[in-house]
Design a protein around this motif. Sequence first.
Motif, PDB file in Angstrom:
ATOM      1  N   LEU A  11       0.570  -1.220  -0.041  1.00 32.68           N
ATOM      2  CA  LEU A  11      -0.053   0.089   0.047  1.00 32.68           C
ATOM      3  C   LEU A  11       0.732   1.276   0.073  1.00 32.68           C
ATOM      4  CD1 LEU A  11      -2.672   1.398   0.212  1.00 32.68           C
ATOM      5  CD2 LEU A  11      -2.599   1.197   2.693  1.00 32.68           C
ATOM      6  N   THR A  12       0.683   2.206  -1.051  1.00 29.46           N
ATOM      7  CA  THR A  12       1.234   3.438  -0.888  1.00 29.46           C
ATOM      8  C   THR A  12       0.199   4.435  -0.919  1.00 29.46           C
ATOM      9  OG1 THR A  12       3.090   2.632  -2.382  1.00 29.46           O
ATOM     10  CG2 THR A  12       2.641   5.154  -2.471  1.00 29.46           C
ATOM     11  N   LEU A  13       0.547   5.533   0.234  1.00 32.66           N
ATOM     12  CA  LEU A  13      -0.355   6.368   0.618  1.00 32.66           C
ATOM     13  C   LEU A  13       0.273   7.709   0.145  1.00 32.66           C
ATOM     14  CD1 LEU A  13      -2.147   5.460   3.816  1.00 32.66           C
ATOM     15  CD2 LEU A  13      -3.040   4.874   1.593  1.00 32.66           C
ATOM     16  N   ASP A  14      -0.142   8.695  -0.745  1.00 27.15           N
ATOM     17  CA  ASP A  14       0.301   9.628  -1.297  1.00 27.15           C
ATOM     18  C   ASP A  14      -0.352  10.889  -0.943  1.00 27.15           C
ATOM     19  OD1 ASP A  14       1.983  11.572  -2.668  1.00 27.15           O
ATOM     20  OD2 ASP A  14       1.848  10.469  -4.549  1.00 27.15           O
ATOM     21  N   LEU A  54       3.993   2.297   2.407  1.00 28.91           N
ATOM     22  CA  LEU A  54       4.895   3.608   2.099  1.00 28.91           C
ATOM     23  C   LEU A  54       3.992   4.662   2.167  1.00 28.91           C
ATOM     24  CD1 LEU A  54       7.162   4.857   0.734  1.00 28.91           C
ATOM     25  CD2 LEU A  54       6.395   4.179  -1.698  1.00 28.91           C
ATOM     26  N   LEU A  55       4.493   5.634   3.009  1.00 30.68           N
ATOM     27  CA  LEU A  55       3.777   6.920   3.271  1.00 30.68           C
ATOM     28  C   LEU A  55       4.474   8.007   2.697  1.00 30.68           C
ATOM     29  CD1 LEU A  55       2.609   6.407   6.961  1.00 30.68           C
ATOM     30  CD2 LEU A  55       1.461   5.793   4.955  1.00 30.68           C
ATOM     31  N   LYS A  56       3.933   8.575   1.575  1.00 31.77           N
ATOM     32  CA  LYS A  56       4.628   9.875   1.087  1.00 31.77           C
ATOM     33  C   LYS A  56       3.679  11.168   1.149  1.00 31.77           C
ATOM     34  CE  LYS A  56       5.178   8.596  -3.081  1.00 31.77           C
ATOM     35  NZ  LYS A  56       5.474   8.326  -4.516  1.00 31.77           N
ATOM     36  N   SER A  57       4.199  12.234   2.108  1.00 37.58           N
ATOM     37  CA  SER A  57       3.359  13.277   2.400  1.00 37.58           C
ATOM     38  C   SER A  57       2.094  13.019   2.997  1.00 37.58           C
ATOM     39  CB  SER A  57       3.186  14.372   1.112  1.00 37.58           C
ATOM     40  OG  SER A  57       4.497  14.657   0.630  1.00 37.58           O
ATOM     41  N   VAL A  58       2.099  12.276   3.891  1.00 41.13           N
ATOM     42  CA  VAL A  58       0.748  11.756   4.612  1.00 41.13           C
ATOM     43  C   VAL A  58       0.838  12.066   6.140  1.00 41.13           C
ATOM     44  CG1 VAL A  58      -0.237   9.818   5.292  1.00 41.13           C
ATOM     45  CG2 VAL A  58       0.612   9.978   2.906  1.00 41.13           C
ATOM     46  N   THR A  59      -0.411  12.199   6.527  1.00 43.51           N
ATOM     47  CA  THR A  59      -0.411  12.648   7.939  1.00 43.51           C
ATOM     48  C   THR A  59      -1.689  11.348   8.516  1.00 43.51           C
ATOM     49  OG1 THR A  59      -0.329  14.861   7.748  1.00 43.51           O
ATOM     50  CG2 THR A  59      -1.478  13.966   9.795  1.00 43.51           C
ATOM     51  N   LEU A  95       8.263   5.770   5.712  1.00 43.00           N
ATOM     52  CA  LEU A  95       7.794   7.130   5.957  1.00 43.00           C
ATOM     53  C   LEU A  95       8.710   8.355   5.285  1.00 43.00           C
ATOM     54  CD1 LEU A  95       6.577   5.604   8.505  1.00 43.00           C
ATOM     55  CD2 LEU A  95       5.902   7.975   9.284  1.00 43.00           C
ATOM     56  N   ARG A  96       8.104   9.155   4.270  1.00 42.39           N
ATOM     57  CA  ARG A  96       8.987  10.085   3.472  1.00 42.39           C
ATOM     58  C   ARG A  96       7.892  11.588   3.859  1.00 42.39           C
ATOM     59  NH1 ARG A  96      10.400   6.927  -1.712  1.00 42.39           N
ATOM     60  NH2 ARG A  96      11.863   5.499  -0.991  1.00 42.39           N
ATOM     61  N   ASP A  97       8.507  12.543   4.252  1.00 42.40           N
ATOM     62  CA  ASP A  97       8.197  13.615   4.477  1.00 42.40           C
ATOM     63  C   ASP A  97       6.443  13.541   5.178  1.00 42.40           C
ATOM     64  OD1 ASP A  97      10.143  15.305   3.190  1.00 42.40           O
ATOM     65  OD2 ASP A  97       9.491  14.135   1.575  1.00 42.40           O
ATOM     66  N   SER A  98       6.186  12.803   6.116  1.00 40.02           N
ATOM     67  CA  SER A  98       5.067  12.635   6.481  1.00 40.02           C
ATOM     68  C   SER A  98       4.831  12.785   8.229  1.00 40.02           C
ATOM     69  CB  SER A  98       4.713  10.985   6.375  1.00 40.02           C
ATOM     70  OG  SER A  98       4.665  10.673   5.141  1.00 40.02           O
ATOM     71  N   LYS A  99       3.843  12.684   8.916  1.00 38.11           N
ATOM     72  CA  LYS A  99       3.462  13.159  10.130  1.00 38.11           C
ATOM     73  C   LYS A  99       2.751  11.834  10.929  1.00 38.11           C
ATOM     74  CE  LYS A  99       2.146  17.041  10.999  1.00 38.11           C
ATOM     75  NZ  LYS A  99       1.332  18.398  11.159  1.00 38.11           N
ATOM     76  N   VAL A 100       3.010  11.457  11.939  1.00 40.56           N
ATOM     77  CA  VAL A 100       2.377  10.594  12.866  1.00 40.56           C
ATOM     78  C   VAL A 100       2.211  11.382  14.157  1.00 40.56           C
ATOM     79  CG1 VAL A 100       2.334   8.241  13.941  1.00 40.56           C
ATOM     80  CG2 VAL A 100       3.612   8.463  11.797  1.00 40.56           C
ATOM     81  N   ASP A 101       0.907  11.767  14.257  1.00 40.69           N
ATOM     82  CA  ASP A 101       0.720  12.855  15.125  1.00 40.69           C
ATOM     83  C   ASP A 101      -0.486  12.512  16.043  1.00 40.69           C
ATOM     84  OD1 ASP A 101       0.886  15.940  15.802  1.00 40.69           O
ATOM     85  OD2 ASP A 101      -0.975  15.755  14.908  1.00 40.69           O
TER      86      ASP A 101
END
Length: 394
Positions: free
Chosen positions: A110-113, A138-143, A165-171
Amino acid sequence: MRFVASAGGAVALALAVVPMTPVQAASHNPDHENNRIACNAGALTDAINNANGKGGGTIELARDCRYPLTSTLPSIIQPITLHGGKGTSIERVSAGMFRIFEVSGDAGFLTLDDLTVKNGSSPDNGGAVLVGNGRTLLLKSVTLTRNRAAGNGGAVANVGGRVILRDSKVDKNSAGADGGGIHTDGGVVSVHSSAVNGNRATVGNGGGVASVGGYVTITHSNVDKNEAVDGGGIDNGGTADIQSTSVTGNRASGNGGGVRNTGTLVVGRSSINKNTAANGGGIYNTGNTWIGRSVIKDNTADTQGGGLWNNSEATVESSDIIGNETRDAGSQGGGVFNSAGNTVLTDSTVTKNQATDGGGIYRFGGAVTLNRTRVKDNVPNNCSPTNPVAGCVG
């Protein structure tokens, strides 16, 4: 979005990594604006089922759209990319407990973009996403935000797979057990130019990231303001490599405000600052730790080891342990507390730390070795008990 922590110096390191297949690049449809699916949960469910049936594909989500879910989405069993855009989110809106995604099957990838995943609520593990053995997320620019799990992994639970994770937030996610943000049991987690902030393991360990026997790399990222019992920011029981990263403002009610390590930990060019715990405000080590060209600063412990608490093997090179403290009456080792094992400091400084006794270094047991290291200006003394560390005066 980009999150970069500053820390001085350079470090060279080689670690063995579990071989994995190359990351699959998300496919891009040049006519994606004309192929976006409708803004409703039914359209999203149908699109995932269709992609699974065709062996994978890219699903273009509507912009400025909230996809409201009242039940979990179909499992991802093929290589599927969900590509969002400005204002795109996928959110649980019902009172029922369910995670948003599960990556499983023989080919689940799964890629989330460019989107937000919000309010997942799992009765067990992985509030937003559960990644199965050998599968990939794979997370790209994902929150990933405000997800929760009754078990492990408030946002993501990885069971022997791979999470990137790339350029992402786990918040602002939470877990009832371990890994308020991310939990990995085996497998690999790679966090790059991302933020793992404000997560909580309510009665467990690893407020931001918890690893059980897995391999974790965190580079050019922030792990800030997370909370747990042990390992407020990171709880590592496997192998963790932290480079050019800020671990700041985390809190543990037990041990290891910034990091608790029971496995193998490498910290390079990073800052471990302003974390708090009962013991080991910055780092609590019962495994093997190497710290190079980093700063352990302004951390606080109630009882022992404001900056670093060690009872196994800890090596500190070209780093500063500065301004840490222990605050309870009778507390020890404002900068470093060595319970057992060996702490070796080379080309480093231990300065302006404070405790009831052993403001700089307190050697309870084991050995502390200083190589071209300055221990000075600590309160009320530099080292304790009397002459416990060769080369340290008072």
